[in-house]
Write a protein that holds these residues in place. Structure first.
Motif, short mmCIF file in Angstrom:
data_model
loop_
_atom_site.label_atom_id
_atom_site.label_comp_id
_atom_site.label_asym_id
_atom_site.label_seq_id
_atom_site.Cartn_x
_atom_site.Cartn_y
_atom_site.Cartn_z
N THR A 151 20.49 -23.17 -35.97
CA THR A 151 19.30 -23.91 -35.64
C THR A 151 19.96 -24.68 -34.75
O THR A 151 21.25 -24.94 -34.56
CB THR A 151 18.94 -24.65 -36.62
OG1 THR A 151 19.80 -25.04 -37.33
CG2 THR A 151 18.28 -23.57 -37.78
N ASP A 152 19.39 -25.91 -34.58
CA ASP A 152 19.99 -27.37 -33.72
C ASP A 152 21.39 -27.71 -34.91
O ASP A 152 22.95 -27.95 -34.31
CB ASP A 152 19.49 -28.62 -33.31
CG ASP A 152 18.24 -27.93 -32.38
OD1 ASP A 152 18.73 -26.81 -32.01
OD2 ASP A 152 17.55 -28.44 -31.91
N ARG A 153 21.26 -27.79 -36.00
CA ARG A 153 21.72 -28.83 -36.68
C ARG A 153 23.19 -27.35 -36.97
O ARG A 153 24.39 -28.29 -37.35
CB ARG A 153 21.09 -29.29 -38.13
CG ARG A 153 21.72 -29.82 -39.17
CD ARG A 153 22.65 -31.10 -38.43
NE ARG A 153 22.75 -32.08 -39.78
CZ ARG A 153 23.41 -33.29 -39.76
NH1 ARG A 153 23.41 -33.77 -38.41
NH2 ARG A 153 23.36 -34.28 -40.86
N VAL A 160 31.08 -29.57 -34.29
CA VAL A 160 32.38 -30.37 -34.19
C VAL A 160 33.48 -29.92 -35.62
O VAL A 160 34.72 -30.30 -35.43
CB VAL A 160 31.26 -31.39 -35.83
CG1 VAL A 160 32.24 -32.77 -36.14
CG2 VAL A 160 30.45 -32.08 -35.10
N ALA A 161 33.91 -28.79 -36.57
CA ALA A 161 34.22 -28.52 -37.51
C ALA A 161 35.25 -27.82 -35.65
O ALA A 161 36.85 -27.93 -36.45
CB ALA A 161 33.48 -27.21 -38.37
N ARG A 181 32.04 -37.04 -40.41
CA ARG A 181 31.37 -37.51 -39.13
C ARG A 181 30.44 -36.54 -37.95
O ARG A 181 29.81 -37.63 -37.35
CB ARG A 181 32.90 -35.98 -38.14
CG ARG A 181 34.26 -36.16 -37.70
CD ARG A 181 34.98 -35.54 -36.84
NE ARG A 181 35.89 -35.86 -36.91
CZ ARG A 181 37.41 -35.20 -36.32
NH1 ARG A 181 36.97 -34.67 -35.65
NH2 ARG A 181 38.01 -35.90 -36.03
N VAL A 182 29.98 -36.24 -39.19
CA VAL A 182 28.16 -35.27 -38.92
C VAL A 182 27.25 -36.45 -40.21
O VAL A 182 26.45 -36.36 -39.92
CB VAL A 182 27.56 -34.48 -39.14
CG1 VAL A 182 28.43 -33.66 -37.73
CG2 VAL A 182 28.12 -33.55 -40.72
N THR A 188 26.71 -30.08 -48.30
CA THR A 188 25.87 -29.91 -47.05
C THR A 188 26.59 -29.40 -45.89
O THR A 188 25.81 -28.48 -45.40
CB THR A 188 25.04 -31.47 -46.63
OG1 THR A 188 24.54 -31.82 -47.65
CG2 THR A 188 23.82 -30.51 -45.52
N ALA A 189 27.86 -29.54 -45.57
CA ALA A 189 28.38 -29.76 -44.40
C ALA A 189 28.65 -28.05 -45.00
O ALA A 189 28.59 -27.17 -44.20
CB ALA A 189 29.66 -29.90 -44.26
N SER A 190 29.54 -27.39 -46.06
CA SER A 190 29.38 -26.43 -46.37
C SER A 190 28.11 -25.37 -46.69
O SER A 190 28.72 -24.61 -46.01
CB SER A 190 30.10 -26.16 -48.57
OG SER A 190 30.55 -24.90 -48.34
#
Length: 211
Positions: A151-153, A160-161, A181-182, A188-190
């Protein structure tokens, strides 16, 4: 998935083999065709300086009937006709790897372009071998299907990672920093990264299995 291009010798008893060898500098193109109970109905064209003479050879061949000339100029002729030769369609029925139009014939050989899995490609080669047909592999390319994988997300957070050094050994950044950074929380990032990584691993293993 594979993209393959083969050059296959036509059986000598087919009309297109006979006619194309009589006009070795002409190009015969099968634009589309459909198998019938007693042969096939096809739309084909001839390209080259001898297009008019080649059309007459096609029209008068005993394995061709009901030839209808649709267009002609000095170097091109387009026609619809019936033929009692259905070898191409029988070959397609024996595999799950049908040819992609146009099928191009020159001097007794035709170029066969196709797309499919490694298993389908191997099955086609077995069919050609069992039929006693000579062939040459002109090209074989693995086509990636990864463009719609993420997905775009997922693509954003993964990018970024990666740029921040999260996947380097040792890591140059933390998951918390990536999340900041996002503008999302750490959990949620994990989750986003785990899902993206899982999709990439699944895709990679499928590609390896095809190869």
């Amino acid at each position: 998935m594979l993209n393959a291009r083969l050059r296959v010798a036509l059986p000598p008893d087919t009309w297109i083999s006979d006619v194309s060898q009589g006009f070795p500098n002409a190009e015969f193109r099968l634009l589309t065709g459909v198998a019938l109970d007693d042969g096939a109905l096809e739309l084909g064209e001839v390209l080259g300086d001898a297009a008019e003479s080649a059309v007459e050879a096609v029209r008068s061949h005993p394995n061709v009937a009901d030839y209808n000339l649709l267009y002609a100029d000095e170097r091109r002729a387009l026609g619809r006709y019936r033929t009692s030769d259905a070898g191409l369609y029988e070959l397609a029925a024996d595999t799950t790897f049908p040819p992609e139009y146009p099928v191009i014939v020159r001097d007794g050989w035709f170029v066969y372009e196709l797309s499919g899995t490694r298993q389908e490609f191997d099955a086609l080669r077995t069919t050609l071998d069992e039929a006693g047909l000579r062939y040459e592999l002109l090209s074989l390319v693995t086509r990636s299907e990864s463009s719609g994988l993420l997905t775009d997300r997922q693509r954003e957070v993964l990018g970024v990672a990666q740029r921040a050094g999260y996947y380097e050994v040792p890591r140059r950044t933390t998951l918390q920093t990536v999340a900041e950074r996002v503008d999302i929380d750490k959990s949620t990032a994990s989750e986003i990264l785990r899902r993206a990584e899982g999709r990439l691993v699944d895709w990679y293993l499928r590609e390896e299995a095809d190869r």
